[in-house]
Design a protein around this motif. Structure first.
Motif, short mmCIF file in Angstrom:
data_model
loop_
_atom_site.label_atom_id
_atom_site.label_comp_id
_atom_site.label_asym_id
_atom_site.label_seq_id
_atom_site.Cartn_x
_atom_site.Cartn_y
_atom_site.Cartn_z
N ASP A 1 0.78 -1.12 0.29
CA ASP A 1 0.15 0.01 -0.14
C ASP A 1 0.89 1.23 0.03
O ASP A 1 0.25 2.35 0.24
N ASN A 2 2.06 1.16 -0.44
CA ASN A 2 2.79 2.25 -0.10
C ASN A 2 3.62 2.69 -1.59
O ASN A 2 3.59 1.96 -2.59
N GLN A 3 4.30 3.87 -1.53
CA GLN A 3 5.22 4.18 -2.46
C GLN A 3 6.70 3.87 -2.10
O GLN A 3 6.76 4.00 -0.91
N ASP A 4 7.50 3.40 -2.92
CA ASP A 4 8.93 2.93 -2.30
C ASP A 4 9.77 3.96 -2.29
O ASP A 4 10.12 4.40 -1.01
N VAL A 5 10.22 4.74 -3.34
CA VAL A 5 10.95 6.01 -3.41
C VAL A 5 10.29 6.91 -4.01
O VAL A 5 9.65 7.04 -5.10
N GLN A 6 10.31 8.20 -3.31
CA GLN A 6 9.80 9.38 -3.91
C GLN A 6 10.69 10.36 -3.81
O GLN A 6 11.17 10.69 -2.96
N VAL A 7 10.74 11.02 -4.90
CA VAL A 7 11.42 12.51 -5.13
C VAL A 7 10.49 13.57 -5.03
O VAL A 7 9.44 13.59 -5.84
N LYS A 8 10.41 14.45 -3.81
CA LYS A 8 9.34 15.15 -3.40
C LYS A 8 9.53 16.61 -4.28
O LYS A 8 10.53 17.27 -3.95
N ILE A 9 8.45 16.91 -4.82
CA ILE A 9 8.54 18.55 -5.41
C ILE A 9 7.39 19.18 -4.96
O ILE A 9 6.21 18.80 -5.29
N THR A 10 7.67 20.42 -4.43
CA THR A 10 6.77 21.30 -4.07
C THR A 10 7.00 22.72 -4.83
O THR A 10 7.98 22.72 -5.58
N LYS A 11 6.09 23.60 -4.66
CA LYS A 11 6.32 25.08 -5.24
C LYS A 11 7.60 25.62 -4.73
O LYS A 11 8.24 26.50 -5.40
N GLU A 12 7.74 25.26 -3.56
CA GLU A 12 8.80 26.14 -2.85
C GLU A 12 10.19 25.46 -3.16
O GLU A 12 11.18 26.09 -3.17
N SER A 13 10.19 24.04 -3.11
CA SER A 13 11.46 23.44 -3.13
C SER A 13 11.35 21.97 -3.89
O SER A 13 10.69 21.48 -3.90
N TYR A 14 12.46 21.68 -4.36
CA TYR A 14 12.83 20.21 -4.87
C TYR A 14 14.34 20.01 -5.07
O TYR A 14 15.01 20.72 -5.30
N PRO A 15 14.64 18.72 -4.84
CA PRO A 15 16.04 18.37 -4.95
C PRO A 15 16.19 18.06 -6.48
O PRO A 15 15.71 17.81 -7.38
N LYS A 16 17.52 18.39 -6.71
CA LYS A 16 18.26 18.32 -8.08
C LYS A 16 19.35 17.27 -8.11
O LYS A 16 19.86 16.66 -7.25
N PHE A 17 19.27 16.39 -9.30
CA PHE A 17 20.16 15.59 -9.56
C PHE A 17 20.25 14.20 -8.91
O PHE A 17 21.26 13.69 -8.38
N THR A 18 18.93 13.75 -8.27
CA THR A 18 18.94 12.77 -7.49
C THR A 18 19.00 11.44 -8.53
O THR A 18 18.72 11.18 -9.71
N LEU A 19 19.92 10.45 -7.99
CA LEU A 19 20.32 9.37 -8.72
C LEU A 19 19.63 8.14 -7.86
O LEU A 19 19.88 7.49 -6.58
N ILE A 20 18.80 7.12 -8.87
CA ILE A 20 18.32 6.08 -8.19
C ILE A 20 18.89 4.99 -8.97
O ILE A 20 18.37 4.97 -10.24
N GLU A 21 19.74 4.19 -8.41
CA GLU A 21 20.34 3.18 -9.60
C GLU A 21 20.59 1.85 -8.70
O GLU A 21 20.86 1.80 -7.53
N ASN A 22 20.58 0.91 -9.59
CA ASN A 22 21.03 -0.70 -9.28
C ASN A 22 20.32 -1.25 -7.88
O ASN A 22 20.76 -1.69 -7.16
N ASN A 23 18.89 -0.91 -7.91
CA ASN A 23 18.15 -1.18 -6.73
C ASN A 23 17.05 -2.41 -7.51
O ASN A 23 17.07 -2.64 -8.49
N ILE A 24 16.46 -3.12 -6.47
CA ILE A 24 15.69 -3.90 -7.01
C ILE A 24 14.07 -3.86 -6.51
O ILE A 24 14.14 -3.62 -5.04
N PHE A 25 13.10 -3.94 -7.09
CA PHE A 25 11.80 -3.60 -6.71
C PHE A 25 10.98 -4.74 -7.05
O PHE A 25 11.08 -5.19 -8.37
N SER A 26 10.30 -5.51 -6.45
CA SER A 26 9.71 -6.76 -6.68
C SER A 26 8.64 -7.18 -5.52
O SER A 26 8.42 -6.68 -4.62
#
Length: 388
Positions: free
Chosen positions: A165-190
């Motif tokens: 019932d969840n989200q696994d990885v979230q890059v959060k974006i709001t009007k005020e702020s958000y991260p740049k250049f996030t790298l999500i690599e070599n993970n397994i989701f199953s």
């Protein structure tokens, strides 16, 4: 003489930093809280093997490229956090802080519960961590969040298995702020089962952006590469892109009940991914996406370019028609339809979203336009390209 003095001062600083760095061996939340504010570059926090509950650690210290601050399991895989989660277990807001080798299993997360949050961080890393059989009690709750005005953070070499019932990885974006250049690599989701939420949303493996209507033009420029998504059935979007300038490279998808979806945003790159079996592969809304060199096998409709309520980057629409996208050099085999240009024609969204918050037409009446489709390879495909 001046150059020698500079070298001497540099070597002295390195020496002082080396002798001041410490390794802390801790086994309780209280022991960790006692050192939260005194961690310095090069320090390591070794969590003793065992099972832990009810932690809420906040770290704002700053490591360096040469001397990161490391938080790690005494032995990889033998430190486990579980139980009721009402606050972030680890909330990191510093620089060059690495979290390694920790398990998060059988946790029950409330709306405010997060396992790891990187908030306003730079060059922080989550690696070799396992997230399994965790369950959330509030829709749209993620396990791992990257948020705030930071940059160059990494989620790497982790496993996300059978979470509910969840989200696994979230890059959060709001009007005020958000991260740049996030790298999500070599993970397994199953092995993610269908969410129990009434509208069937909130079960993405990776979500980059949350409001495609008003914030889809934000450019976090995240990269999702070399991950594996297997039997991820949480919802229709295995990956949900709701922002601009992101890249999806060399990922492997197998037997998922969902797609890699450009739900919103523009100018994303989808290349060198492999899709094998499942209900779908790639779905496109928005402008300027590049979809090249993907391999799609055994999927009924491989690539879908969608109708929208509006067009371009300036108009407001709950969905933006696919336009100015390049669909080239993809290999599609064993499909009913290779590329469908114009899915969801005249779909009626009356009553399904807030037209005051989102001043959008409710009909998907704007057809895809000005897309470049060519040099794709088809094998055992009944209809290579269909236009509606």
């Amino acid at each position: 003489m001046i150059q020698k003095n500079v070298i001497y001062i540099f070597l002295l600083l390195v020496f002082v930093q080396k002798i001041s760095a410490k390794v802390y061996h801790i086994g309780t939340e209280q022991e960790f809280k006692a050192i939260e504010s005194i961690l310095v570059a090069g320090d390591e926090v070794e969590i003793k093997s065992g099972n832990y509950t009810d932690w809420a650690i906040v770290i704002s210290s700053k490591g360096t490229l040469a001397k990161p601050i490391i938080i790690r399991a005494e032995k990889s895989g033998l430190v486990t956090f579980s139980g009721s989660i009402t606050k972030p277990v680890f909330k990191i807001s510093g620089d060059y802080i690495f979290i390694n080798g920790i398990n998060f299993k059988n946790g029950v997360l409330s709306k405010t519960g997060i396992l790891i949050e990187l908030n306003k961080t730079n060059n922080c890393r989550i690696s070799d961590c396992n997230f399994s059989a965790n369950q959330v009690k509030s829709q749209f709750t993620p396990l791992v969040v990257v948020s705030g005005n930071g940059s160059n953070n990494i989620v790497q070499g982790c496993s996300f298995i059978a979470n509910v019932d969840n989200q696994d990885v979230q890059v959060k974006i709001t009007k005020e702020s958000y991260p740049k250049f996030t790298l999500i690599e070599n993970n397994i989701f199953s092995d993610k089962v269908k969410v129990s939420w009434q509208n069937g949303n909130g079960g993405e493996c990776v979500q980059i952006g949350q409001d495609p209507v008003l914030l889809g033009n934000q450019r976090p420029e995240s990269t999702v590469r070399k991950n594996r998504f297997i039997r991820c059935n949480g919802e229709n979007e295995v990956i949900s892109n709701k922002s601009s300038g992101n890249k999806y490279l060399n990922n492997y998808f197998e037997d998922n009940d969902g797609e890699l979806v450009m739900r919103g945003g523009h100018d994303c790159v989808i290349t060198d991914n492999t899709f094998k079996g499942g209900t779908g592969a790639i779905r496109i809304n928005g402008t300027g996406h590049t979809v090249i060199k993907n391999k799609i096998v055994g999927i009924q409709t491989a690539i879908r370019l969608m109708y929208g309520m509006a067009k371009g980057k300036e108009e407001v629409g709950f969905y933006i028609a696919a336009s100015n996208c390049m669909i080239k050099d993809n290999t599609i085999a064993n499909a009913t339809t290779g590329i469908l240009v114009g899915d969801s024609k005249d779909a009626n969204w009356t009553g399904k979203f807030d037209t005051k918050r989102y001043p959008s037409p409710v009909m998907q009446s704007v057809a895809p336009f000005d897309n470049t489709i060519g040099e794709n390879r088809f094998k055992n495909v009944k209809a290579e390209v269909i236009r509606k």
